[in-house]
Motif scaffolding. Structure first.
Motif, PDB file in Angstrom:
ATOM      1  N   VAL A  38       0.842  -1.189   0.000  1.00 36.67           N
ATOM      2  CA  VAL A  38       0.000   0.000   0.000  1.00 36.67           C
ATOM      3  C   VAL A  38       0.879   1.241   0.000  1.00 36.67           C
ATOM      4  CG1 VAL A  38      -1.763   1.292   1.264  1.00 36.67           C
ATOM      5  CG2 VAL A  38      -1.851  -1.209   1.198  1.00 36.67           C
ATOM      6  N   ALA A  39       0.558   2.183  -0.889  1.00 36.63           N
ATOM      7  CA  ALA A  39       1.246   3.471  -0.917  1.00 36.63           C
ATOM      8  C   ALA A  39       0.473   4.430  -0.023  1.00 36.63           C
ATOM      9  CB  ALA A  39       1.314   3.997  -2.349  1.00 36.63           C
ATOM     10  N   TRP A  40       1.068   4.826   1.091  1.00 40.81           N
ATOM     11  CA  TRP A  40       0.349   5.579   2.118  1.00 40.81           C
ATOM     12  C   TRP A  40       0.569   7.076   1.979  1.00 40.81           C
ATOM     13  CZ3 TRP A  40      -3.169   3.191   4.966  1.00 40.81           C
ATOM     14  CH2 TRP A  40      -3.054   1.815   5.167  1.00 40.81           C
ATOM     15  N   LEU A  41      -0.468   7.817   2.290  1.00 37.30           N
ATOM     16  CA  LEU A  41      -0.403   9.262   2.461  1.00 37.30           C
ATOM     17  C   LEU A  41      -1.152   9.555   3.753  1.00 37.30           C
ATOM     18  CD1 LEU A  41       0.429  12.044   1.294  1.00 37.30           C
ATOM     19  CD2 LEU A  41      -1.833  12.155   0.239  1.00 37.30           C
ATOM     20  N   GLY A  42      -0.411   9.595   4.851  1.00 40.01           N
ATOM     21  CA  GLY A  42      -1.057   9.699   6.151  1.00 40.01           C
ATOM     22  C   GLY A  42      -1.777   8.404   6.469  1.00 40.01           C
ATOM     23  N   ASP A  43      -3.062   8.497   6.765  1.00 38.34           N
ATOM     24  CA  ASP A  43      -3.854   7.324   7.127  1.00 38.34           C
ATOM     25  C   ASP A  43      -4.669   6.766   5.969  1.00 38.34           C
ATOM     26  OD1 ASP A  43      -2.992   7.170   9.746  1.00 38.34           O
ATOM     27  OD2 ASP A  43      -4.535   8.560  10.470  1.00 38.34           O
ATOM     28  N   ILE A  44      -4.436   7.229   4.779  1.00 44.58           N
ATOM     29  CA  ILE A  44      -5.115   6.669   3.611  1.00 44.58           C
ATOM     30  C   ILE A  44      -4.064   6.169   2.631  1.00 44.58           C
ATOM     31  CG2 ILE A  44      -7.162   8.110   3.879  1.00 44.58           C
ATOM     32  CD1 ILE A  44      -6.118   9.878   1.648  1.00 44.58           C
ATOM     33  N   GLY A  45      -4.431   5.143   1.865  1.00 39.18           N
ATOM     34  CA  GLY A  45      -3.448   4.557   0.965  1.00 39.18           C
ATOM     35  C   GLY A  45      -4.061   3.989  -0.293  1.00 39.18           C
ATOM     36  N   LEU A  46      -3.222   3.876  -1.303  1.00 39.05           N
ATOM     37  CA  LEU A  46      -3.593   3.251  -2.565  1.00 39.05           C
ATOM     38  C   LEU A  46      -2.981   1.864  -2.589  1.00 39.05           C
ATOM     39  CD1 LEU A  46      -4.651   3.198  -5.478  1.00 39.05           C
ATOM     40  CD2 LEU A  46      -2.572   4.404  -6.173  1.00 39.05           C
ATOM     41  N   TRP A  47      -3.841   0.856  -2.656  1.00 37.57           N
ATOM     42  CA  TRP A  47      -3.380  -0.529  -2.666  1.00 37.57           C
ATOM     43  C   TRP A  47      -3.155  -1.015  -4.095  1.00 37.57           C
ATOM     44  CZ3 TRP A  47      -7.179  -5.127  -1.556  1.00 37.57           C
ATOM     45  CH2 TRP A  47      -6.503  -6.342  -1.733  1.00 37.57           C
ATOM     46  N   ARG A  48      -4.182  -0.907  -4.937  1.00 36.57           N
ATOM     47  CA  ARG A  48      -4.057  -1.401  -6.300  1.00 36.57           C
ATOM     48  C   ARG A  48      -4.717  -0.437  -7.273  1.00 36.57           C
ATOM     49  NH1 ARG A  48      -5.656  -7.756  -5.558  1.00 36.57           N
ATOM     50  NH2 ARG A  48      -7.662  -6.821  -5.001  1.00 36.57           N
ATOM     51  N   LYS A  49      -4.172  -0.411  -8.466  1.00 36.62           N
ATOM     52  CA  LYS A  49      -4.729   0.375  -9.561  1.00 36.62           C
ATOM     53  C   LYS A  49      -4.892  -0.548 -10.757  1.00 36.62           C
ATOM     54  CE  LYS A  49      -3.584   4.202 -12.688  1.00 36.62           C
ATOM     55  NZ  LYS A  49      -2.577   5.236 -13.011  1.00 36.62           N
ATOM     56  N   SER A  50      -6.051  -0.522 -11.393  1.00 35.41           N
ATOM     57  CA  SER A  50      -6.293  -1.411 -12.523  1.00 35.41           C
ATOM     58  C   SER A  50      -7.001  -0.649 -13.628  1.00 35.41           C
ATOM     59  CB  SER A  50      -7.128  -2.628 -12.103  1.00 35.41           C
ATOM     60  OG  SER A  50      -8.391  -2.212 -11.605  1.00 35.41           O
ATOM     61  N   LEU A  51      -6.942  -1.197 -14.812  1.00 35.48           N
ATOM     62  CA  LEU A  51      -7.595  -0.610 -15.983  1.00 35.48           C
ATOM     63  C   LEU A  51      -8.433  -1.682 -16.641  1.00 35.48           C
ATOM     64  CD1 LEU A  51      -7.908   1.779 -17.983  1.00 35.48           C
ATOM     65  CD2 LEU A  51      -5.973   0.827 -19.243  1.00 35.48           C
TER      66      LEU A  51
END
Length: 709
Positions: A544-557
């Motif tokens: 997970v790419a975190w920014l504070g307490d929120i994060g991006l786990w996966r990105k799909s198209l």
């Protein structure tokens, strides 16, 4: 038509020597059939026009007209017989927002002046045409009073200065939603109706956004403060410099009001000139460029053979149960592909109308007609938002719309439709509580062992669920720091294991409703994707790419649509939001994605083309998987009021940003992409299976030959 014209009765009119006859003559030269005098907080301009004509008519009756006066009177009569001139005003509401009020020519001016007084325009300012009038009424009150007074309330230049959706103004998203979705609001005046694509204002208010479910009629107007365009400022328009074409049966106020009250949005088009509007502005192609959405879809045919007609009926049913919508038959959703067209469009219309009457219950008043795109005939179906939900195909199959997908409704969705029909809001769809009222978060649900097909068969064979009741569902609580969940995608809020089968409660982030008892076998596409990820324990916090307490786990198209799996930490709780589209990003979530795209965050799980498996659980014709594209932001526009302060344009709270191309596929720590690793694992499993089969055959052959070895 040009529904936004000022006259010398406005204090900021730039050519005070212009006469009202000059304005009408210029409107005629520009080919306008309908115009409206909309001076600032006054109807004095229209009143002076009527007074001048009545004075000339009085002199005529008394036989005192001079030749020049008779010539002017005859010219007025000719122009007023050719052009419909509507009385109106541009009201300045609180916060400086501008609202147009348009009325029938039969409306007494005293009634309009009384209305302006009711809107708190000071009596000593009633004839001054001032932009600033001191104390005034709020936006919603203005909409209501104009509508109740028999008029059309139109939000002026909404995506520009003094528009109700302007950027940089410090009020909440719910206020912006109310200002652009109020039932007393007839239309929005925009500055980019002549532009195409997903990022136009009209596309933003197409009904596809979670917070803006009502599709709005959009028009353009010149907001002219002069006869002709300013040669030194191309944005300082003259009469008819930014007109709109409307397709109505007659040139009348009643026909215009009926158009705004209806659901045929293709009858309003930007004027392209030369009498070739229909040929130059292709409404079907514009829809294809916007892409399939919760309110828009495409079918190449509607034949009985292959179940294509049933697919159209299912979409109609789903849109009626959800938010209404628009279907085009005879074209694909790919704007780059030429339209297929229909060999006999009129016959398709007759067959479709008959099928709707026969197979859809209760009766639904849909508009079915023929349109032309690139020389091919296609059928268009306008589906209203149903007033008598739930609607069903063949009396028992109830469909709903989720993003660009039509699916059979499950039990909780049917309950929500019934509550909607009775005017009650489902408990799960209630407004989110304020941060002060947020309950303590429940503990996170651990990863579950995957259920097997045997579990599903054993469970289905018994026919009845376990009598044990699931736990009470957690509330859709807001984050204590003020960050709410995304507005699209799904969240698994509760899981209950019964006889080896896991039943999940799924929250639809678009409307905050909860559907209970969903299994991996019964889940629709996005639900199946989320459930599979949870039951297989795929979440790895190191990815997970975190920014504070929120994060991006996966990105799909998938099918041109970028989707994000997002994570939020709240103390010991982890909330995972699956399949969030650009439409659902707001505030902190948008900053998270922007930071990731800028390369300032860590790695994210594979961004390769992802395809959630579809599970068919009903013996009905399979529904197509439509193309789906993310819509763009409410576009910025310069000031359209020549004397207004230059302020940036507003973007509604959840307006999406431009979807960027997917980043290159990232590698896991082992140096191999997730997709490659899965492929290798499948190959290894296949080889092992083949080896076991070979060994078993050898054993049987030896036994038959009497070999005990």
């Amino acid at each position: 038509m040009d529904l936004h014209l000022h006259t010398p009765a406005s204090s900021d009119y730039q050519e005070p020597n212009v006469t009202y006859l000059d304005i009408l003559q210029t409107a005629e030269k520009r080919g306008l059939d309908i115009i409206a005098f909309t001076d600032h907080n006054t109807v004095a301009g229209y009143g002076r026009l009527r007074d001048e004509i009545e004075e000339l008519e009085l002199l005529e009756r008394r036989g005192r007209l001079l030749p020049e006066e008779l010539k002017r009177l005859n010219e007025y009569r000719r122009l007023m017989g050719k052009i419909l001139v509507l009385p109106g005003f541009e009201f300045t509401a609180t916060f400086g927002f501008h609202i147009l009020g348009l009325f029938s020519p039969e409306t007494p001016l005293r009634d309009l002046e009384h209305l302006l007084l009711s809107l708190n325009v000071p009596s000593d300012q009633l004839d001054k045409g001032s932009v600033t009038v001191g104390a005034s009424s709020d936006v919603l009150t203005a909409y209501r009073l104009i509508s109740e007074g028999g008029g059309l309330a139109i939000a002026a230049h909404v995506n520009s200065t003094n528009g109700v959706a302007m950027r940089g103004f410090g009020f909440g998203g719910q206020t912006k939603i109310a200002f652009t979705q109020d039932p007393h609001l007839a239309a929005l005046e925009v500055t980019d109706l002549d532009q195409k694509g997903r990022r136009t204002t009209a596309a933003f208010f197409s009904g596809s956004k979670p917070e803006y479910p009502r599709r709005m009629h959009c028009v353009m107007g010149s907001d002219a403060h002069r006869l002709h365009r300013d040669p030194n400022n191309a944005k300082n328009f003259g009469v008819g410099d930014r007109p709109t074409d409307v397709l109505i049966d007659e040139v009348s106020f009643d026909a215009l009001r009926a158009l705004f009250q209806g659901s045929d949005f293709a009858r309003i088009r930007p004027h392209t000139g030369g009498g070739a509007v229909a040929a130059e502005f292709d409404i079907v192609q514009q829809a294809r460029e916007e892409g399939a959405s919760i309110v828009l879809d495409f079918h190449e045919a509607a034949t009985q053979r292959g179940g294509k007609l049933y697919q159209v009926l299912a979409d109609v049913c789903a849109m009626a149960n959800t938010n209404g919508g628009l279907l085009y038959i005879g074209v694909s959703g790919d704007p780059k592909q030429p339209p297929v067209g229909l060999p006999d469009a009129d016959q398709t219309v007759r067959e479709l109308r008959a099928a709707l009457n026969r197979m859809l219950t209760p009766q639904l008043d849909c508009t079915v007609d023929v349109q032309t795109t690139r020389g091919r005939k296609v059928v268009r179906v306008l589906v209203p938002r149903g007033a008598d939900v739930p609607y069903a195909v063949e009396e028992s199959k109830i469909y709903v719309r989720e993003e660009a997908e039509t699916s059979l409704a499950v039990r909780d969705e049917i309950v929500q439709l019934v509550l909607r029909a009775h005017g009650a809001a489902p408990a799960e769809a209630a407004a989110e509580p304020s941060p002060a009222a947020v309950p303590e978060a429940p503990p996170p649900v651990p990863a579950l062992p995957p259920s097997t097909p045997a579990d599903s068969r054993r469970r289905a064979g018994r026919g009845q669920p376990s009598p044990r009741q699931p736990q009470e569902l957690p509330a859709a609580a807001a984050d204590p720091n003020g960050l709410n969940p995304p507005k699209t995608g799904v969240e698994i809020v509760m899981t209950d294991a019964r006889d080896g089968v896991h039943y999940h409660a799924m929250r639809d982030l678009r409307n905050n409703s909860v559907v209970k008892g969903v299994t991996r076998a019964s889940a629709r596409k996005l639900w199946h994707y989320a459930i599979s990820a949870k039951e297989n324990g795929e979440l790895d916090l190191d990815q997970v790419a975190w920014l504070g307490d929120i994060g991006l786990w996966r990105k799909s198209l998938k099918s041109g649509t970028v989707r994000y799996d997002l994570v939020q930490r709240r103390g010991q709780e982890l909330r995972v939001f699956y399949g969030v589209t650009e439409d659902g990003l707001h505030s902190g979530w948008r900053r998270l994605i922007e930071a990731y795209e800028a390369g300032t965050l860590g790695p994210v799980a594979g961004e390769a083309e992802a395809a959630a498996p579809a599970v068919v659980v009903e013996t009905v014709p399979a529904l197509p998987e439509p193309e789906e594209e993310a819509a763009g932001p409410l576009p910025a526009a310069p000031s359209e009021d020549p004397n207004a302060a230059a302020e940036p344009v507003a973007e509604p709270q959840a307006a999406p940003t431009e979807a960027e191309a997917p980043a290159p596929k990232r590698r896991s720590r082992a140096g191999v992409s997730r997709k490659t690793a899965k492929t290798a694992a499948k190959k290894t499993a296949t080889k092992k299976t083949a080896a076991k089969k070979t060994a078993a055959k050898t054993t049987r052959r030896r036994a038959a030959a009497g070999d005990d070895d």
